[in-house]
Design a protein around this motif. Structure first.
Motif, PDB file in Angstrom:
ATOM      1  N   GLY A  66       0.771  -1.231   0.000  1.00  0.00           N
ATOM      2  CA  GLY A  66       0.000   0.000   0.000  1.00  0.00           C
ATOM      3  C   GLY A  66       0.798   1.273   0.000  1.00  0.00           C
ATOM      4  N   HIS A  67       2.097   1.195  -0.293  1.00  0.00           N
ATOM      5  CA  HIS A  67       2.955   2.379  -0.249  1.00  0.00           C
ATOM      6  C   HIS A  67       3.347   2.877  -1.633  1.00  0.00           C
ATOM      7  CE1 HIS A  67       3.381   1.916   4.104  1.00  0.00           C
ATOM      8  NE2 HIS A  67       3.607   0.636   3.892  1.00  0.00           N
ATOM      9  N   ALA A  68       2.559   2.533  -2.643  1.00  0.00           N
ATOM     10  CA  ALA A  68       2.912   2.933  -4.015  1.00  0.00           C
ATOM     11  C   ALA A  68       2.998   4.444  -4.159  1.00  0.00           C
ATOM     12  CB  ALA A  68       1.896   2.351  -4.999  1.00  0.00           C
ATOM     13  N   ASP A  69       2.074   5.174  -3.543  1.00  0.00           N
ATOM     14  CA  ASP A  69       2.097   6.639  -3.653  1.00  0.00           C
ATOM     15  C   ASP A  69       3.351   7.214  -2.997  1.00  0.00           C
ATOM     16  OD1 ASP A  69      -0.279   6.592  -5.015  1.00  0.00           O
ATOM     17  OD2 ASP A  69      -1.511   7.171  -3.292  1.00  0.00           O
ATOM     18  N   ALA A  70       3.725   6.668  -1.841  1.00  0.00           N
ATOM     19  CA  ALA A  70       4.917   7.157  -1.151  1.00  0.00           C
ATOM     20  C   ALA A  70       6.170   6.878  -1.983  1.00  0.00           C
ATOM     21  CB  ALA A  70       5.037   6.509   0.222  1.00  0.00           C
ATOM     22  N   VAL A  71       6.216   5.720  -2.603  1.00  0.00           N
ATOM     23  CA  VAL A  71       7.345   5.386  -3.477  1.00  0.00           C
ATOM     24  C   VAL A  71       7.401   6.350  -4.651  1.00  0.00           C
ATOM     25  CG1 VAL A  71       8.233   3.666  -5.095  1.00  0.00           C
ATOM     26  CG2 VAL A  71       7.471   2.960  -2.814  1.00  0.00           C
ATOM     27  N   ALA A  72       6.251   6.606  -5.266  1.00  0.00           N
ATOM     28  CA  ALA A  72       6.199   7.498  -6.429  1.00  0.00           C
ATOM     29  C   ALA A  72       6.651   8.914  -6.065  1.00  0.00           C
ATOM     30  CB  ALA A  72       4.799   7.515  -7.019  1.00  0.00           C
ATOM     31  N   ARG A  73       6.300   9.378  -4.879  1.00  0.00           N
ATOM     32  CA  ARG A  73       6.672  10.734  -4.469  1.00  0.00           C
ATOM     33  C   ARG A  73       8.178  10.909  -4.352  1.00  0.00           C
ATOM     34  NH1 ARG A  73       1.937  10.380  -1.233  1.00  0.00           N
ATOM     35  NH2 ARG A  73       3.158   9.660   0.567  1.00  0.00           N
ATOM     36  N   GLU A  74       8.896   9.842  -4.127  1.00  0.00           N
ATOM     37  CA  GLU A  74      10.354   9.938  -3.987  1.00  0.00           C
ATOM     38  C   GLU A  74      11.053  10.103  -5.329  1.00  0.00           C
ATOM     39  OE1 GLU A  74      11.838  10.425  -1.307  1.00  0.00           O
ATOM     40  OE2 GLU A  74      10.300   9.879   0.150  1.00  0.00           O
ATOM     41  N   GLY A  75      10.362   9.865  -6.422  1.00  0.00           N
ATOM     42  CA  GLY A  75      10.921  10.100  -7.746  1.00  0.00           C
ATOM     43  C   GLY A  75      12.209   9.334  -7.994  1.00  0.00           C
ATOM     44  N   LEU A  76      13.236  10.039  -8.462  1.00  0.00           N
ATOM     45  CA  LEU A  76      14.493   9.409  -8.850  1.00  0.00           C
ATOM     46  C   LEU A  76      15.162   8.648  -7.713  1.00  0.00           C
ATOM     47  CD1 LEU A  76      16.090  12.248 -11.024  1.00  0.00           C
ATOM     48  CD2 LEU A  76      15.189  10.066 -11.839  1.00  0.00           C
ATOM     49  N   LEU A  77      14.945   9.077  -6.499  1.00  0.00           N
ATOM     50  CA  LEU A  77      15.607   8.441  -5.358  1.00  0.00           C
ATOM     51  C   LEU A  77      15.335   6.945  -5.321  1.00  0.00           C
ATOM     52  CD1 LEU A  77      17.295   8.836  -2.769  1.00  0.00           C
ATOM     53  CD2 LEU A  77      15.135   9.193  -1.543  1.00  0.00           C
TER      54      LEU A  77
END
Length: 209
Positions: A66-77
């Protein structure tokens, strides 16, 4: 479980706190090595070889939980192939740790910590990396490698310990990874398959203000 592993696990679940800023990697063969290949343990050679597998597995677990949005927010990192080449200058940095994937049931597959203090410095022929604050502190040396990334070999300091143990003395504490530039004034240290908690730790490094 050995007393050392019990102690390490206990510290690993603590909230990250303060520590002495005087820690440095301890002297030993790694500090004077001609190359990382001449001193890396077999375990760490596998870690370095399998870094991308660990990265993808950690991302897969985090998204599935359920952390797909949090992963996406990190972008290139948090994009495995984001490295653009270029070494990291000496200086003080703000470093933020993200843990991806859970090594055992009951652990969180995505944890993002606030920024802490880190330092890159010259140490003989090499650069040293020291995480100066937090209850889990990575310290070690940065070796030349190729045009995209440099190699980090180090150890984990826990809790109120004042001194890092030498690299190669304890497989549970040894760490291996890559330092990569991922944008202007932005780097990361990726640490695949650490002994405790996660499948990969990603440390964002940006110059301290």
């Amino acid at each position: 479980m050995t007393p050392l592993r019990s102690l390490a696990l206990a510290f690993a679940v603590l909230a990250l706190g303060a520590c002495t800023p005087s820690e440095r990697p301890t002297a030993g063969p790694v500090a004077n090595a001609a190359s990382w290949q001449s001193v890396a343990t077999d375990v760490d050679r596998r870690r370095l070889r399998d870094w991308r597998t660990a990265f993808v597995a950690g991302l897969t677990q985090a998204r599935a939980a359920g952390h797909a949005d949090a992963v996406a927010r990190e972008g290139l990192l948090l994009r495995p192939d984001a490295a653009v080449g270029g070494g990291i200058p000496n200086g003080d940095y703000r470093c933020r740790v993200i843990k991806l994937g859970a090594r055992s049931p009951g652990l969180l597959p995505f944890v993002s910590y606030p920024a802490f203090n880190c330092r890159i410095a010259t140490s003989g022929r090499l650069q040293s990396f020291t995480k100066l604050s937090g209850s889990q502190r990575q310290v070690g040396y940065i070796f030349p490698n190729d045009q995209l990334r440099t190699v980090f070999l180090g150890t984990l300091v826990l809790g109120d310990e004042q001194r890092a143990i030498p690299y190669g003395a304890d497989n549970d504490r040894d760490l291996a990874g890559y330092v990569e530039r991922i944008g202007p004034n932005r780097w990361r240290l990726i640490l695949p398959n650490p002994r405790f908690e996660s499948l990969i730790d990603v440390v964002e490094l940006v110059p301290a203000p």
